[in-house]
Design an enzyme around this catalytic site. Structure first.
Site, PDB file in Angstrom:
ATOM      1  N   GLU B 361       1.141  -1.477  -0.177  1.00 12.63           N
ATOM      2  CA  GLU B 361       0.109  -0.500  -0.483  1.00 12.63           C
ATOM      3  C   GLU B 361       0.740   1.257   0.211  1.00 12.63           C
ATOM      4  O   GLU B 361       0.915   2.641   0.505  1.00 12.63           O
ATOM      5  CB  GLU B 361      -1.638   0.043   0.803  1.00 12.63           C
ATOM      6  CG  GLU B 361      -1.388  -1.047   1.080  1.00 12.63           C
ATOM      7  CD  GLU B 361      -3.178  -1.208   0.657  1.00 12.63           C
ATOM      8  OE1 GLU B 361      -3.219  -1.693   0.482  1.00 12.63           O
ATOM      9  OE2 GLU B 361      -3.755   0.045   0.448  1.00 12.63           O
TER      10      GLU B 361
HETATM   11  C1  LIG Z   1       2.156  -9.300  -0.036  1.00 14.00           C
HETATM   12  C2  LIG Z   1       1.682  -7.665  -1.185  1.00 14.00           C
HETATM   13  C3  LIG Z   1       0.551  -7.943  -1.530  1.00 14.00           C
HETATM   14  C4  LIG Z   1       0.110  -6.432  -2.444  1.00 14.00           C
HETATM   15  N1  LIG Z   1      -0.645  -6.284  -2.485  1.00 14.00           N
HETATM   16  C5  LIG Z   1      -1.110  -5.675  -3.576  1.00 14.00           C
HETATM   17  C6  LIG Z   1      -2.429  -5.456  -4.464  1.00 14.00           C
HETATM   18  O1  LIG Z   1      -3.217  -6.711  -3.622  1.00 14.00           O
HETATM   19  N2  LIG Z   1      -2.189  -4.398  -5.282  1.00 14.00           N
HETATM   20  C7  LIG Z   1      -1.241  -3.406  -5.765  1.00 14.00           C
HETATM   21  O2  LIG Z   1      -1.838  -2.985  -6.971  1.00 14.00           O
HETATM   22  N3  LIG Z   1      -0.357  -3.847  -5.394  1.00 14.00           N
HETATM   23  C8  LIG Z   1       0.216  -4.537  -3.584  1.00 14.00           C
HETATM   24  N4  LIG Z   1       1.024  -4.994  -3.860  1.00 14.00           N
HETATM   25  C9  LIG Z   1       2.542  -4.094  -4.138  1.00 14.00           C
HETATM   26  C10 LIG Z   1       2.741  -3.436  -3.497  1.00 14.00           C
HETATM   27  O3  LIG Z   1       2.018  -1.763  -3.332  1.00 14.00           O
HETATM   28  C11 LIG Z   1       4.431  -2.553  -4.191  1.00 14.00           C
HETATM   29  O4  LIG Z   1       4.766  -3.826  -3.986  1.00 14.00           O
HETATM   30  C12 LIG Z   1       5.064  -1.471  -3.188  1.00 14.00           C
HETATM   31  O5  LIG Z   1       3.885  -0.037  -3.632  1.00 14.00           O
HETATM   32  C13 LIG Z   1       6.131  -1.542  -3.840  1.00 14.00           C
HETATM   33  O6  LIG Z   1       6.577  -1.306  -4.644  1.00 14.00           O
HETATM   34  P1  LIG Z   1       8.216  -2.078  -5.500  1.00 14.00           P
HETATM   35  O7  LIG Z   1       7.972  -3.379  -4.383  1.00 14.00           O
HETATM   36  O8  LIG Z   1       7.950  -2.352  -6.948  1.00 14.00           O
HETATM   37  O9  LIG Z   1       9.190  -1.828  -4.835  1.00 14.00           O
HETATM   38  P2  LIG Z   1      10.130  -0.166  -5.628  1.00 14.00           P
HETATM   39  O10 LIG Z   1       9.285   0.563  -5.712  1.00 14.00           O
HETATM   40  O11 LIG Z   1      11.439  -0.884  -6.653  1.00 14.00           O
HETATM   41  O12 LIG Z   1      10.537   0.004  -4.340  1.00 14.00           O
HETATM   42  C14 LIG Z   1      12.491  -0.729  -3.531  1.00 14.00           C
HETATM   43  C15 LIG Z   1      12.570   0.875  -2.836  1.00 14.00           C
HETATM   44  O13 LIG Z   1      12.693   1.890  -3.044  1.00 14.00           O
HETATM   45  C16 LIG Z   1      12.333   2.833  -2.564  1.00 14.00           C
HETATM   46  N5  LIG Z   1      11.486   3.854  -2.977  1.00 14.00           N
HETATM   47  C17 LIG Z   1      10.902   3.860  -4.092  1.00 14.00           C
HETATM   48  N6  LIG Z   1      11.226   5.335  -5.533  1.00 14.00           N
HETATM   49  C18 LIG Z   1      11.454   6.244  -4.263  1.00 14.00           C
HETATM   50  C19 LIG Z   1      11.737   7.558  -4.090  1.00 14.00           C
HETATM   51  N7  LIG Z   1      10.599   8.199  -4.838  1.00 14.00           N
HETATM   52  N8  LIG Z   1      11.825   7.678  -3.075  1.00 14.00           N
HETATM   53  C20 LIG Z   1      12.369   6.932  -1.884  1.00 14.00           C
HETATM   54  N9  LIG Z   1      12.884   5.670  -1.983  1.00 14.00           N
HETATM   55  C21 LIG Z   1      11.755   5.229  -3.096  1.00 14.00           C
HETATM   56  C22 LIG Z   1      11.265   2.069  -1.770  1.00 14.00           C
HETATM   57  O14 LIG Z   1      10.734   3.082  -0.246  1.00 14.00           O
HETATM   58  C23 LIG Z   1      11.701   0.384  -1.656  1.00 14.00           C
HETATM   59  O15 LIG Z   1      12.333   0.511  -0.266  1.00 14.00           O
HETATM   60  C24 LIG Z   1       1.786  -5.617  -3.063  1.00 14.00           C
HETATM   61  C25 LIG Z   1       3.091  -6.476  -2.383  1.00 14.00           C
HETATM   62  C26 LIG Z   1       3.575  -6.476  -1.632  1.00 14.00           C
HETATM   63  C27 LIG Z   1       4.232  -7.879  -1.711  1.00 14.00           C
END
Ligand SMILES: Cc1cc2nc3c(=O)[nH]c(=O)nc-3n(C[C@H](O)[C@H](O)[C@H](O)COP(=O)(O)OP(=O)(O)OC[C@H]3O[C@@H](n4cnc5c(N)ncnc54)[C@H](O)[C@@H]3O)c2cc1C
Ligand SMILES: Cc1cc2nc3c(=O)[nH]c(=O)nc-3n(C[C@H](O)[C@H](O)[C@H](O)COP(=O)(O)OP(=O)(O)OC[C@H]3O[C@@H](n4cnc5c(N)ncnc54)[C@H](O)[C@@H]3O)c2cc1C
Lengths: 259, 386
Positions: B361
């Protein structure tokens, strides 16, 4: 099908019930619940009306707190609740209770079926519904484990020693169920909230006019009442190796004349 | 207890507590090990209406306010975060459609979940996580229909839902303004899903890819106008963050309950370990954080009930509560010593379940960005209140 279910409010914690000097019970500290098997009786009634149409009324004799029990019943499908509450009924034994309940069944009138639990969690005599049936001159089947309904008769299964019996009973009748008859449903959030708004009819002896009631009408006299002895803590068998523990255990069983 | 409960709330919580400890709690260890739940696992929750508690009665929901819904979900979170999350994700997806769509669209979605079905909110893609606006799934208009193509990832309830709220680009060339929101039924031709992810924690919650291959939906499945999808998604996230936090409060309370009971029974140096002041300090911190978290969630729910959009408050709640959750669950393991580290005892699962809440989220870094941006804007207009 118009069904009446007899429901009793019982203590949640029998250990917290106090014995009074006069051998009556002080339940104030114990908390109250709907007698567990009465939930099965109610569930059976609700299922029958879901299949065949009709209405379920729950009836309970007890102190003013029975309204909470009636509310619980409405949350799982009862359409209507009636409380029989009157100081004069205090101290009733099974027979005195049955006379009041039978009078109320007659007063409310028009039921095709009276359902009840097999026995209560507290008094546990299992006599009340049997007496109600006799007082109303209705056929009865007790301790039923399965029920199939039709508009004018029920087929009831009873477990006997080493077998089962299927009994057909013409309606109106009194039937008591045991806990294997069904799995009571949980209330839904909506039905639970709706039950908060339910109001209940109340009956007293002014309406029922039972000539002799309460302690005075109770043929049984309790001569003494005692708690069961407290359970003794178990003994812990110890030893340095598994073999030693086993040896000590065998020695303890021999000493206790189990082996 | 930090909150004041009405009689109605108390009764509701007791009813749910009795149900969830009796029917659900005993099955959780096996589901956690297996990483999945039996197909009928949520049937009793459907019967009780737990998946639609806060949804208005006109759509078949319980019509509860957010405050009361949160109280109930704390109870569910206490038993299992994944179980609670499955239900929260369902009403959050539906709430998105209610907030942004027509009553007919809300009914379309609600009718699929009300009789016993789950829903999902479908935004994230493999290359579009925190940078949600960069998503690549497309929805191209073709006569009276839209045709969806793309692969979504990490979708909670992805493999077990009846219906999805999907974000896709109606104008692939545009950025945020090209994103639109659609209702997509799971049984439409071309919808498929990947395998359930083998997760570290929250293993009773289904998470998988959802794939759309030439999936056709009627034009009336577009929620809001074309191009409004991104703001719909952000509004929905504001709302859902506080609900995730309420599950976290439940997990914290569970960690505290388990730790105190254990500390009172475990003997070392001839006395229960709760008699050691350093153990008391662990427990006192856990209790303080749990109570503070509960109050914060409660206040955010009150703001939501009063109609506030809680952009800043939702993010503050999510960030702070999920950070405290890490600390509280880790301390519970500490109180248990070696026993805390093995699956025979309940607290290692709490610690595993806790981690995801700093990520999903919107990661807590993204929450900080949201809070920072909100402050920037707020002080531009208010000038700091002097
Ligand atoms: C168990 C689980 C359930 C989920 N359920 C849903 C769902 O129901 N629907 C849905 O749509 N998504 C869902 N997600 C997706 C979830 O919302 C994303 O995993 C989350 O938003 C982070 O995106 P990412 O994994 O691509 O990480 P990334 O965006 O690749 O982030 C990697 C790291 O970089 C940091 N980072 C990225 N951008 C910045 C910035 N601008 N400034 C500082 N730091 C930054 C992040 O904080 C993180 O520490 C789910 C994920 C999981 C693991
Ligand atoms: C220490 C002590 C000992 C007692 N011993 C006896 C005794 O030996 N004999 C005796 O007659 N009484 C005895 N009583 C009194 C007994 O508790 C009451 O008579 C009680 O009402 C008898 O019913 P039961 O609980 O046995 O009900 P049961 O007959 O076991 O109940 C069966 C079903 O009848 C229905 N039912 C029972 N009571 C009600 C009610 N009030 N309202 C609506 N439905 C109801 C329910 O469906 C219930 O499941 C004793 C009381 C005390 C304090």
């Amino acid at each position: 099908m118009k069904i009446l279910v007899l429901v009793k409010q019982v203590p949640t914690d029998l250990g917290a019930v106090k014995l009074n000097e006069d051998h009556t019970l002080d339940r104030t500290a114990a908390g109250v619940q709907l007698n567990p098997v009465d939930k099965n009786a109610l569930e059976a009634a609700v299922q029958l009306t879901e299949q065949l149409g009709g209405e379920v009324t729950v009836l309970s004799m007890g102190p003013a707190t029975v309204k909470a029990t009636l509310k619980e019943c409405v949350a799982v499908g009862a359409h209507r609740g009636v409380a029989i509450t009157d100081e004069a009924f205090a101290g009733s034994d099974a027979w005195a209770t049955a006379r009041v309940l039978a009078a109320a069944v007659r007063h409310l009138g028009g039921f095709d079926l009276v359902l009840a639990g097999k026995q209560s969690f507290d008094g546990g005599t299992g006599e009340v519904p049997v007496m109600v049936a006799e007082l109303l001159d209705l056929p009865q089947v007790t301790g039923v484990t399965a029920l199939e309904g039709a508009a004018d008769a029920l087929v009831c299964t009873q477990v006997l020693d080493g077998g089962q019996a299927k009994v057909q009973v013409a309606l109106p009748a009194v039937v008591t169920v045991d806990e294997y008859v069904n799995t009571p449903r949980y209330p839904s959030v909506k039905s639970k909230l709706a039950a908060n708004k339910a109001s209940f009819d109340q009956l007293t002896n002014a309406e029922l006019a039972v000539p002799e009631v309460g302690l005075a009408a109770s043929g049984t006299t309790i001569l003494s009442a005692t708690r069961p002895p407290a359970r003794q803590p178990g003994a812990r068998v110890e030893g340095d190796t598994p073999a030693q523990v086993a040896e000590n255990l065998v020695a303890a069983l021999v000493a206790a004349h189990v082996l | 207890m930090a909150l004041i409960y009405t009689e109605e709330q108390t009764e509701l919580i007791e009813m749910v507590r009795e149900f969830v400890w009796k029917e659900i709690a005993p099955k959780i260890p096996e589901c956690d090990r297996a990483g999945e739940c039996p197909p009928d696992f949520f049937d009793s929750a459907f019967e009780m209406g737990l998946h639609m508690l806060e949804i208005p009665e006109e759509f078949g929901g319980g019509g509860l306010d957010f405050v009361t819904t949160a109280m109930v979900f704390e109870e569910l979170g206490r038993v299992d975060g994944g179980y609670a999350q499955t239900l929260v994700s369902t009403f959050v997806a539906l709430r998105n459609v209610i907030l942004a769509g027509t009553p007919e669209q809300a009914k379309m979605f609600a009718d699929l979940v009300a009789p016993g079905g789950l829903g999902a909110f479908v935004l994230t893609e493999a290359n579009s996580g925190s940078d949600a606006a960069s998503l690549r799934t497309t929805a191209i208009r073709d006569g009276d229909e839209y045709v969806l193509n793309g692969t979504k990832t990490w979708i909670t309830n992805g493999g077990i839902s009846k219906v999805y709220a999907v974000l896709a680009k109606t104008d692939p060339a545009a950025g945020t303004k090209g994103i639109s929101c659609f209702i997509v039924e799971a049984d439409r031709p071309g919808v498929s899903w990947g395998t359930h992810e083998d997760k570290m924690g929250l293993r009773t919650s289904n998470t998988c890819d959802v794939v759309f291959k030439d999936v056709r939906v009627p034009a009336d499945h577009l929620v809001g106008a074309e191009g409004e999808g991104f703001s719909i998604a952000m509004r929905g996230l504001n709302f859902s963050r506080a609900f995730m936090a309420t599950i976290c409060v439940g997990i914290m309370q569970r960690a505290l309950d388990e730790a105190v009971v254990y500390a009172k029974t475990r003997q070392q140096f001839g006395q229960p370990i709760i008699k050691f002041q350093l153990v008391q300090k662990l427990l006192a911190d856990m209790a303080a954080q749990t109570e503070a978290a509960r109050c914060l969630v409660h206040n955010t729910m009150r703001l939501m009930d009063a109609g506030h959009s809680v952009v800043k408050e939702g993010s503050i709640t999510k960030m702070l509560v999920t950070d405290m959750l890490q600390d509280v669950t880790s301390k519970a393991v500490q109180v248990f010593g070696g026993n805390g580290y093995v699956k025979e005892y309940p607290v290692e699962k709490l610690m595993r379940d806790a981690k995801i809440y700093q990520i999903m989220e919107g990661t807590n870094e993204i929450q900080a960005l949201v809070i920072g941006r909100a402050l920037d804007k707020e002080y531009e207009t208010s000038g700091g209140g002097r």
